[in-house]
Design an enzyme around this catalytic site. Structure first.
Site, PDB file in Angstrom:
ATOM      1  N   HIS A 143     -32.763 -32.856  49.408  1.00 56.67           N
ATOM      2  CA  HIS A 143     -33.112 -31.685  48.591  1.00 56.67           C
ATOM      3  C   HIS A 143     -32.652 -30.368  49.241  1.00 56.67           C
ATOM      4  O   HIS A 143     -32.676 -30.210  50.456  1.00 56.67           O
ATOM      5  CB  HIS A 143     -34.626 -31.642  48.354  1.00 56.67           C
ATOM      6  CG  HIS A 143     -35.398 -31.487  49.635  1.00 56.67           C
ATOM      7  ND1 HIS A 143     -35.709 -30.263  50.159  1.00 56.67           N
ATOM      8  CD2 HIS A 143     -35.877 -32.417  50.504  1.00 56.67           C
ATOM      9  CE1 HIS A 143     -36.371 -30.431  51.284  1.00 56.67           C
ATOM     10  NE2 HIS A 143     -36.480 -31.736  51.521  1.00 56.67           N
ATOM     11  N   HIS A 152     -16.239 -33.554  53.084  1.00 55.92           N
ATOM     12  CA  HIS A 152     -16.417 -35.004  52.931  1.00 55.92           C
ATOM     13  C   HIS A 152     -17.669 -35.425  53.694  1.00 55.92           C
ATOM     14  O   HIS A 152     -17.729 -35.272  54.915  1.00 55.92           O
ATOM     15  CB  HIS A 152     -15.182 -35.727  53.489  1.00 55.92           C
ATOM     16  CG  HIS A 152     -15.253 -37.225  53.402  1.00 55.92           C
ATOM     17  ND1 HIS A 152     -14.293 -38.046  53.941  1.00 55.92           N
ATOM     18  CD2 HIS A 152     -16.177 -38.065  52.842  1.00 55.92           C
ATOM     19  CE1 HIS A 152     -14.594 -39.315  53.721  1.00 55.92           C
ATOM     20  NE2 HIS A 152     -15.752 -39.356  53.060  1.00 55.92           N
TER      21      HIS A 152
HETATM   22  C1  LIG Z   1     -14.986 -38.834  66.548  1.00 54.97           C
HETATM   23  C2  LIG Z   1     -13.658 -38.990  65.840  1.00 54.97           C
HETATM   24  C3  LIG Z   1     -13.435 -37.809  64.893  1.00 54.97           C
HETATM   25  C4  LIG Z   1     -12.595 -39.045  66.920  1.00 54.97           C
HETATM   26  O1  LIG Z   1     -11.340 -39.279  66.379  1.00 54.97           O
HETATM   27  P1  LIG Z   1     -10.023 -39.127  67.325  1.00 54.97           P
HETATM   28  O2  LIG Z   1      -9.909 -37.702  67.767  1.00 54.97           O
HETATM   29  O3  LIG Z   1      -8.883 -39.682  66.563  1.00 54.97           O
HETATM   30  O4  LIG Z   1     -10.350 -39.960  68.584  1.00 54.97           O
HETATM   31  P2  LIG Z   1     -10.088 -41.502  68.903  1.00 54.97           P
HETATM   32  O5  LIG Z   1     -10.391 -42.357  67.727  1.00 54.97           O
HETATM   33  O6  LIG Z   1      -8.719 -41.580  69.489  1.00 54.97           O
HETATM   34  O7  LIG Z   1     -11.154 -41.796  70.019  1.00 54.97           O
HETATM   35  C5  LIG Z   1     -11.169 -41.074  71.220  1.00 54.97           C
HETATM   36  C6  LIG Z   1     -12.278 -41.655  72.076  1.00 54.97           C
HETATM   37  O8  LIG Z   1     -13.564 -41.376  71.457  1.00 54.97           O
HETATM   38  C7  LIG Z   1     -14.270 -42.600  71.193  1.00 54.97           C
HETATM   39  N1  LIG Z   1     -14.904 -42.433  69.885  1.00 54.97           N
HETATM   40  C8  LIG Z   1     -14.258 -42.268  68.726  1.00 54.97           C
HETATM   41  N2  LIG Z   1     -15.165 -42.056  67.753  1.00 54.97           N
HETATM   42  C9  LIG Z   1     -16.378 -42.093  68.319  1.00 54.97           C
HETATM   43  C10 LIG Z   1     -17.681 -41.946  67.792  1.00 54.97           C
HETATM   44  N3  LIG Z   1     -17.887 -41.678  66.479  1.00 54.97           N
HETATM   45  N4  LIG Z   1     -18.720 -42.028  68.638  1.00 54.97           N
HETATM   46  C11 LIG Z   1     -18.506 -42.284  69.950  1.00 54.97           C
HETATM   47  N5  LIG Z   1     -17.274 -42.424  70.502  1.00 54.97           N
HETATM   48  C12 LIG Z   1     -16.229 -42.327  69.691  1.00 54.97           C
HETATM   49  C13 LIG Z   1     -13.194 -43.673  71.183  1.00 54.97           C
HETATM   50  O9  LIG Z   1     -13.724 -44.928  71.520  1.00 54.97           O
HETATM   51  C14 LIG Z   1     -12.241 -43.155  72.241  1.00 54.97           C
HETATM   52  O10 LIG Z   1     -12.797 -43.429  73.504  1.00 54.97           O
HETATM   53  P3  LIG Z   1     -11.854 -43.637  74.817  1.00 54.97           P
HETATM   54  O11 LIG Z   1     -11.161 -42.327  75.033  1.00 54.97           O
HETATM   55  O12 LIG Z   1     -12.847 -43.965  75.865  1.00 54.97           O
HETATM   56  O13 LIG Z   1     -10.916 -44.735  74.454  1.00 54.97           O
HETATM   57  C15 LIG Z   1     -13.599 -40.261  64.990  1.00 54.97           C
HETATM   58  O14 LIG Z   1     -13.615 -41.420  65.757  1.00 54.97           O
HETATM   59  C16 LIG Z   1     -14.721 -40.317  63.976  1.00 54.97           C
HETATM   60  O15 LIG Z   1     -15.896 -40.546  64.265  1.00 54.97           O
HETATM   61  N6  LIG Z   1     -14.312 -40.095  62.731  1.00 54.97           N
HETATM   62  C17 LIG Z   1     -15.128 -40.196  61.568  1.00 54.97           C
HETATM   63  C18 LIG Z   1     -14.852 -41.520  60.854  1.00 54.97           C
HETATM   64  C19 LIG Z   1     -15.384 -41.510  59.451  1.00 54.97           C
HETATM   65  O16 LIG Z   1     -16.314 -40.824  59.117  1.00 54.97           O
HETATM   66  N7  LIG Z   1     -14.728 -42.266  58.596  1.00 54.97           N
HETATM   67  C20 LIG Z   1     -15.064 -42.315  57.204  1.00 54.97           C
HETATM   68  C21 LIG Z   1     -13.881 -42.745  56.415  1.00 54.97           C
HETATM   69  S1  LIG Z   1     -14.261 -43.086  54.737  1.00 54.97           S
END
Ligand SMILES: CC(C)(COP(=O)(O)OP(=O)(O)OC[C@H]1O[C@@H](n2cnc3c(N)ncnc32)[C@H](O)[C@@H]1OP(=O)(O)O)[C@@H](O)C(=O)NCCC(=O)NCCS
Length: 213
Positions: A143, A152
């Site tokens: 709410h 998003h």
């Molecule tokens: C946090 C986030 C933005 C990082 O993306 P990125 O900059 O591309 O980073 P990477 O995926 O390369 O990950 C980098 C590091 O963070 C870690 N990591 C990634 N996402 C994480 C999360 N949500 N929580 C904790 N750790 C995370 C990875 O394991 C990696 O660790 P390492 O360096 O020890 O290997 C992404 O993982 C995320 O959470 N995105 C949202 C996904 C989502 O909502 N999807 C919906 C689609 S419909």
């Protein structure tokens, strides 16, 4: 009135499913990648590039944004989705609100043009969603929340009551934003984060690594 889905990716399949849940069938999908033309997305033909829309007048066709995003620590990844919406909206094309039949939307919630509420999502009383907002599968907007244009709210994320989100932000899958906090424009909240303080514009929140290699 024909419905056309913009972009032939994974999110297109999700929006087509939402339309079908309401017995609506898009006439076509268009995509800038012309090598896809002639193919199908969930049984809907890919008929041409984006510019094909311009062959139809704004009174003949309504558009659905089928482009998703991939957020990173540095960027919400929403510019493509935002640009696609903005380009055609500026020419007068209409983007209707779409919602899956299993979504729950309060009677006094307000949804801007092109807002999308996917399967199982809940939008509660007095919530306000801006234009081109995506409330994805099973997300909850409680709410009195305000969600800025193009943002998003990813699958399973929860905005507790009275939260305010700026434009073009990405709230990651399963994240929880505690009540009455704000998240600034363009910010990225990591999947699974619990946000207990305000997040500034363009900032990144969460993403603490759990586990070891
Ligand atoms: C946090 C986030 C933005 C990082 O993306 P990125 O900059 O591309 O980073 P990477 O995926 O390369 O990950 C980098 C590091 O963070 C870690 N990591 C990634 N996402 C994480 C999360 N949500 N929580 C904790 N750790 C995370 C990875 O394991 C990696 O660790 P390492 O360096 O020890 O290997 C992404 O993982 C995320 O959470 N995105 C949202 C996904 C989502 O909502 N999807 C919906 C689609 S419909």
């Amino acid at each position: 009135m024909s419905l056309i889905v913009l972009c032939a990716g994974g999110h297109a399949r999700v929006v087509i499913e939402a339309l079908r849940s309401r017995c609506m069938r898009p006439a076509a999908v268009v995509d800038r990648d012309t090598t896809l033309v002639g193919g199908l997305v969930s049984g809907v033909p890919i008929t041409g590039p984006d510019e094909d829309v311009l062959k139809m007048s704004v009174g003949q066709v309504e558009l659905v944004n089928g482009l998703g995003n991939r957020a990173s620590r540095a960027d919400s990844g929403l510019s493509g989705r935002r640009e696609l919406f903005g380009r055609f909206a500026a020419l007068g094309y209409r983007f209707p609100v779409i919602s899956h039949v299993s979504a729950t939307i309060a009677s006094d919630a307000t949804l801007g043009d092109g807002a999308q509420v996917m399967a199982g999502a809940v939008v509660q009383p007095a919530a306000r969603l801006g234009r081109n907002v995506l409330v994805n599968t099973r997300a909850v907007v409680e709410h009195d929340c305000i969600v800025g244009d193009h943002t998003h709210v990813a699958p399973g994320a929860v905005l507790c009551g009275g939260v305010s989100i700026g434009e073009g932000a990405h709230i990651g899958a399963g994240a929880v934003i505690l009540g009455r906090l704000s998240v600034g424009a363009g910010a990225v909240v990591a999947a699974g984060a619990v946000v207990a303080r305000n997040v500034g514009a363009g900032a990144f929140a969460g993403g603490d690594r759990i586990g070891s290699r």
